[in-house]
Design a protein around this motif. Structure first.
Motif, PDB file in Angstrom:
ATOM      1  N   ARG A  28       0.824  -1.213   0.000  1.00  0.00           N
ATOM      2  CA  ARG A  28       0.000   0.000   0.000  1.00  0.00           C
ATOM      3  C   ARG A  28       0.855   1.259   0.000  1.00  0.00           C
ATOM      4  NH1 ARG A  28      -3.612  -0.883   4.976  1.00  0.00           N
ATOM      5  NH2 ARG A  28      -4.131   1.272   4.606  1.00  0.00           N
ATOM      6  N   TRP A  29       2.082   1.151  -0.466  1.00  0.00           N
ATOM      7  CA  TRP A  29       2.901   2.353  -0.599  1.00  0.00           C
ATOM      8  C   TRP A  29       2.381   3.187  -1.771  1.00  0.00           C
ATOM      9  CZ3 TRP A  29       6.863  -1.933  -0.341  1.00  0.00           C
ATOM     10  CH2 TRP A  29       7.331  -2.128   0.965  1.00  0.00           C
ATOM     11  N   CYS A  30       2.739   4.473  -1.802  1.00  0.00           N
ATOM     12  CA  CYS A  30       2.281   5.363  -2.878  1.00  0.00           C
ATOM     13  C   CYS A  30       2.823   4.876  -4.223  1.00  0.00           C
ATOM     14  CB  CYS A  30       2.788   6.782  -2.656  1.00  0.00           C
ATOM     15  SG  CYS A  30       2.407   7.458  -1.038  1.00  0.00           S
ATOM     16  N   SER A  31       2.124   5.246  -5.256  1.00  0.00           N
ATOM     17  CA  SER A  31       2.596   4.933  -6.600  1.00  0.00           C
ATOM     18  C   SER A  31       3.928   5.658  -6.851  1.00  0.00           C
ATOM     19  CB  SER A  31       1.514   5.404  -7.581  1.00  0.00           C
ATOM     20  OG  SER A  31       2.010   5.380  -8.861  1.00  0.00           O
ATOM     21  N   GLY A  32       4.889   4.966  -7.390  1.00  0.00           N
ATOM     22  CA  GLY A  32       6.192   5.580  -7.671  1.00  0.00           C
ATOM     23  C   GLY A  32       7.143   5.557  -6.494  1.00  0.00           C
ATOM     24  N   CYS A  33       6.694   5.051  -5.350  1.00  0.00           N
ATOM     25  CA  CYS A  33       7.575   4.974  -4.171  1.00  0.00           C
ATOM     26  C   CYS A  33       8.673   3.937  -4.426  1.00  0.00           C
ATOM     27  CB  CYS A  33       6.744   4.574  -2.951  1.00  0.00           C
ATOM     28  SG  CYS A  33       7.749   4.325  -1.472  1.00  0.00           S
ATOM     29  N   GLY A  34       9.895   4.264  -4.035  1.00  0.00           N
ATOM     30  CA  GLY A  34      11.012   3.344  -4.240  1.00  0.00           C
ATOM     31  C   GLY A  34      10.907   2.065  -3.427  1.00  0.00           C
ATOM     32  N   GLY A  63       7.362   3.417  10.242  1.00  0.00           N
ATOM     33  CA  GLY A  63       7.625   4.299   9.099  1.00  0.00           C
ATOM     34  C   GLY A  63       7.024   3.651   7.868  1.00  0.00           C
ATOM     35  N   CYS A  64       7.077   4.363   6.740  1.00  0.00           N
ATOM     36  CA  CYS A  64       6.509   3.789   5.512  1.00  0.00           C
ATOM     37  C   CYS A  64       7.147   2.438   5.220  1.00  0.00           C
ATOM     38  CB  CYS A  64       6.745   4.728   4.338  1.00  0.00           C
ATOM     39  SG  CYS A  64       5.808   6.258   4.425  1.00  0.00           S
ATOM     40  N   SER A  65       8.487   2.403   5.195  1.00  0.00           N
ATOM     41  CA  SER A  65       9.186   1.170   4.808  1.00  0.00           C
ATOM     42  C   SER A  65       8.964   0.051   5.812  1.00  0.00           C
ATOM     43  CB  SER A  65      10.679   1.443   4.666  1.00  0.00           C
ATOM     44  OG  SER A  65      11.192   1.987   5.864  1.00  0.00           O
ATOM     45  N   ASP A 133      16.252   4.934   2.915  1.00  0.00           N
ATOM     46  CA  ASP A 133      16.540   6.328   3.279  1.00  0.00           C
ATOM     47  C   ASP A 133      15.923   7.276   2.247  1.00  0.00           C
ATOM     48  OD1 ASP A 133      17.492   8.708   4.153  1.00  0.00           O
ATOM     49  OD2 ASP A 133      19.588   8.078   4.309  1.00  0.00           O
ATOM     50  N   ASN A 134      14.735   7.803   2.580  1.00  0.00           N
ATOM     51  CA  ASN A 134      14.103   8.778   1.676  1.00  0.00           C
ATOM     52  C   ASN A 134      14.353  10.208   2.137  1.00  0.00           C
ATOM     53  OD1 ASN A 134      12.521   8.751   3.899  1.00  0.00           O
ATOM     54  ND2 ASN A 134      10.581   8.372   2.863  1.00  0.00           N
ATOM     55  N   GLN A 135      15.139  10.354   3.208  1.00  0.00           N
ATOM     56  CA  GLN A 135      15.605  11.652   3.701  1.00  0.00           C
ATOM     57  C   GLN A 135      14.468  12.541   4.231  1.00  0.00           C
ATOM     58  OE1 GLN A 135      18.238  11.901  -0.065  1.00  0.00           O
ATOM     59  NE2 GLN A 135      19.488  12.858   1.519  1.00  0.00           N
ATOM     60  N   TYR A 137      10.651  12.190   7.020  1.00  0.00           N
ATOM     61  CA  TYR A 137       9.633  11.348   7.661  1.00  0.00           C
ATOM     62  C   TYR A 137       8.420  11.358   6.733  1.00  0.00           C
ATOM     63  CZ  TYR A 137      12.051  11.193  12.186  1.00  0.00           C
ATOM     64  OH  TYR A 137      12.951  10.970  13.198  1.00  0.00           O
ATOM     65  N   GLY A 138       8.147  10.234   6.068  1.00  0.00           N
ATOM     66  CA  GLY A 138       7.041  10.182   5.105  1.00  0.00           C
ATOM     67  C   GLY A 138       5.717   9.818   5.747  1.00  0.00           C
ATOM     68  N   LEU A 139       5.736   8.808   6.630  1.00  0.00           N
ATOM     69  CA  LEU A 139       4.480   8.319   7.207  1.00  0.00           C
ATOM     70  C   LEU A 139       3.757   9.420   7.984  1.00  0.00           C
ATOM     71  CD1 LEU A 139       2.882   5.580   7.529  1.00  0.00           C
ATOM     72  CD2 LEU A 139       3.944   5.417   9.768  1.00  0.00           C
ATOM     73  N   ILE A 211      19.192   4.577  -1.011  1.00  0.00           N
ATOM     74  CA  ILE A 211      18.657   5.917  -1.260  1.00  0.00           C
ATOM     75  C   ILE A 211      17.362   5.726  -2.045  1.00  0.00           C
ATOM     76  CG2 ILE A 211      19.108   8.136  -2.375  1.00  0.00           C
ATOM     77  CD1 ILE A 211      22.079   7.634  -1.700  1.00  0.00           C
ATOM     78  N   GLN A 212      16.265   6.156  -1.434  1.00  0.00           N
ATOM     79  CA  GLN A 212      14.932   5.724  -1.868  1.00  0.00           C
ATOM     80  C   GLN A 212      14.046   6.899  -2.279  1.00  0.00           C
ATOM     81  OE1 GLN A 212      12.316   4.884   1.385  1.00  0.00           O
ATOM     82  NE2 GLN A 212      10.843   5.588  -0.126  1.00  0.00           N
ATOM     83  N   ARG A 213      13.355   6.696  -3.394  1.00  0.00           N
ATOM     84  CA  ARG A 213      12.457   7.754  -3.897  1.00  0.00           C
ATOM     85  C   ARG A 213      11.213   7.900  -3.024  1.00  0.00           C
ATOM     86  NH1 ARG A 213      11.447   5.012  -9.439  1.00  0.00           N
ATOM     87  NH2 ARG A 213      11.975   3.278  -8.067  1.00  0.00           N
ATOM     88  N   CYS A 214      10.893   9.147  -2.697  1.00  0.00           N
ATOM     89  CA  CYS A 214       9.608   9.464  -2.070  1.00  0.00           C
ATOM     90  C   CYS A 214       9.000  10.578  -2.919  1.00  0.00           C
ATOM     91  CB  CYS A 214       9.790   9.916  -0.625  1.00  0.00           C
ATOM     92  SG  CYS A 214       8.245  10.518   0.099  1.00  0.00           S
ATOM     93  N   PRO A 215       8.288  10.205  -3.999  1.00  0.00           N
ATOM     94  CA  PRO A 215       7.779  11.223  -4.919  1.00  0.00           C
ATOM     95  C   PRO A 215       6.711  12.117  -4.304  1.00  0.00           C
ATOM     96  CG  PRO A 215       6.980   9.027  -5.540  1.00  0.00           C
ATOM     97  CD  PRO A 215       7.971   8.839  -4.431  1.00  0.00           C
ATOM     98  N   VAL A 216       6.182  11.720  -3.172  1.00  0.00           N
ATOM     99  CA  VAL A 216       5.107  12.515  -2.566  1.00  0.00           C
ATOM    100  C   VAL A 216       5.673  13.724  -1.814  1.00  0.00           C
ATOM    101  CG1 VAL A 216       3.261  12.452  -0.823  1.00  0.00           C
ATOM    102  CG2 VAL A 216       3.540  10.569  -2.424  1.00  0.00           C
ATOM    103  N   PHE A 217       6.763  13.522  -1.063  1.00  0.00           N
ATOM    104  CA  PHE A 217       7.242  14.614  -0.219  1.00  0.00           C
ATOM    105  C   PHE A 217       8.584  15.206  -0.644  1.00  0.00           C
ATOM    106  CE2 PHE A 217       4.456  12.345   2.933  1.00  0.00           C
ATOM    107  CZ  PHE A 217       3.458  13.324   2.925  1.00  0.00           C
ATOM    108  N   VAL A 218       9.447  14.431  -1.254  1.00  0.00           N
ATOM    109  CA  VAL A 218      10.773  14.970  -1.620  1.00  0.00           C
ATOM    110  C   VAL A 218      11.159  14.499  -3.026  1.00  0.00           C
ATOM    111  CG1 VAL A 218      11.778  15.455   0.654  1.00  0.00           C
ATOM    112  CG2 VAL A 218      11.762  13.110  -0.176  1.00  0.00           C
TER     113      VAL A 218
HETATM  114 FE1  SF4 Z   1       6.760   6.066  -0.195  1.00  0.00          FE
HETATM  115 FE2  SF4 Z   1       6.856   8.660   0.404  1.00  0.00          FE
HETATM  116 FE3  SF4 Z   1       4.495   7.474  -0.035  1.00  0.00          FE
HETATM  117 FE4  SF4 Z   1       5.887   6.918   2.156  1.00  0.00          FE
HETATM  118  S1  SF4 Z   1       5.003   8.903   1.630  1.00  0.00           S
HETATM  119  S2  SF4 Z   1       4.867   5.424   0.836  1.00  0.00           S
HETATM  120  S3  SF4 Z   1       8.023   6.998   1.402  1.00  0.00           S
HETATM  121  S4  SF4 Z   1       6.160   7.775  -1.523  1.00  0.00           S
END
Ligand code: SF4
Length: 320
Positions: A28-34, A63-65, A133-135, A137-139, A211-218
């Motif tokens: 259930r991670w976001c689309s495009g999440c690493g 956390g997300c991961s 490491d998406n650098q 806090y995503g969750l 090093i992980q993509r978080c397209p939603v926040f960074v």
């Molecule tokens: Fe992935 Fe960022 Fe969505 Fe969390 S918030 S699931 S790290 S894209």
């Protein structure tokens, strides 16, 4: 009878595991999440190694991961914030026969989990540690994490993060008994696969910063790296991470680095902070460091009678 040859043996047939045997709930991670790339790679590594799902354990923090154990059809433990590593050490010390993996993030491992991080590296138990490491806090929606770059606007620092980022690799390399330190990006599947495979094959704690993509926040952080791959430095060596033919062409910058050379590993890791050059590959490996799970498993087979006798003997010390 009737010429039919039936196999009535009760032997358990040898099993062959497919990817389905490792896939848990739908991610259930976001689309495009690493994280999706790391999950898919991990499924393949378990399948390729034919690891029995019931002999594998994925342990995470918060956390997300850290949702990863839900997406594995193995045993799993979704623990407390910052406590993935001590939980994993507990599992490994009591059940050294299990294959233990840890999924943790930059907030989970490098902030609230910083103390356990140091001690887990020193214990060097035989486990594979994946740091997503998406650098950020995503969750909890975009707060500054220890690896957020300086000046990055976040919800806790709207004017920009005020401190230089913590360098996870120089810290890990500086801990007594560090035995395997690697870094990779999630968007290069062949290199990610080879890195996680080498980490899993290592005897001891293998620390992999992904090093992980978080397209939603960074989104900008990893997009900038993807668009300017000259900021990535591919580490090559016969004892390093194997680089498939053609993969090296994706990295205009590379250097030979012997992963047994700690001083050079530290120098390369430090360049990420001082020169903004991000190494990918194996920074350091030493397979001769003792594993605390082996030392602490001594006495596992002690009988109940022996334990009771030892308790009585200890209590007798205080008899008057
Ligand atoms: Fe992935 Fe960022 Fe969505 Fe969390 S918030 S699931 S790290 S894209």
């Amino acid at each position: 009878m009737f010429g039919i040859k039936a196999d009535w043996s009760l032997d358990i047939q040898e099993r062959y595991f497919t990817l389905d045997d490792y896939e848990g709930n739908e991610a259930r991670w976001c689309s495009g999440c690493g994280d999706h790339a790391v999950l898919a790679t991990t499924h393949r590594i378990l399948r390729d190694a034919q690891l029995p799902p019931e002999k594998s354990v994925f342990v995470s923090g918060i956390g997300c991961s850290s949702r990863m154990p839900h997406y594995m059809a193995t045993y799993g433990l979704h623990g407390l914030h910052g406590r993935a590593l001590p939980l994993a050490c507990g599992v490994k010390s009591r059940r050294p026969d299990l294959d233990v993996w840890v999924a943790t993030g930059d907030g989970d491992c490098f902030s609230i989990g910083a103390g356990p991080w140091v001690h887990a590296i020193r214990y060097n138990m035989n486990m594979t540690v994946l740091v997503f490491d998406n650098q950020i806090y995503g969750l909890t929606k975009k707060q500054t994490s220890p690896t957020s770059p300086i000046n990055l606007p976040t919800n806790t620092h709207p004017e920009g993060a005020s401190l230089d980022m913590l360098n996870p690799n120089t810290v890990t390399l500086g801990i007594t008994n560090a035995s395997f330190v690697a870094q990779v990006v999630d968007w290069n599947p062949p290199l990610l696969h080879e890195t996680l495979k080498a980490a899993h094959a290592h005897k001891g704690t293998s620390f992999v910063r992904i090093i992980q993509r978080c397209p939603v926040f960074v989104d900008g952080i990893t997009k900038a790296l993807q668009e300017d791959s000259s900021r990535l430095l591919l580490l090559t060596h016969e004892n390093g991470i194997p680089v498939a033919p053609g993969v090296d062409r994706l990295f205009p910058e590379s250097r030979e680095h012997d992963p047994s050379n700690m001083a050079e590993a530290l120098e390369i890791a430090r360049d990420e902070t001082t020169k903004d050059i991000i190494p990918v590959g194996l920074l350091y490996q030493n397979s001769d460091i003792p594993c605390y799970d082996e030392l602490s498993s001594q006495g596992h087979n002690t009988t109940d009678a022996k334990k009771i006798a030892a308790t009585h003997a200890a209590l007798d010390t205080f008899a008057i």
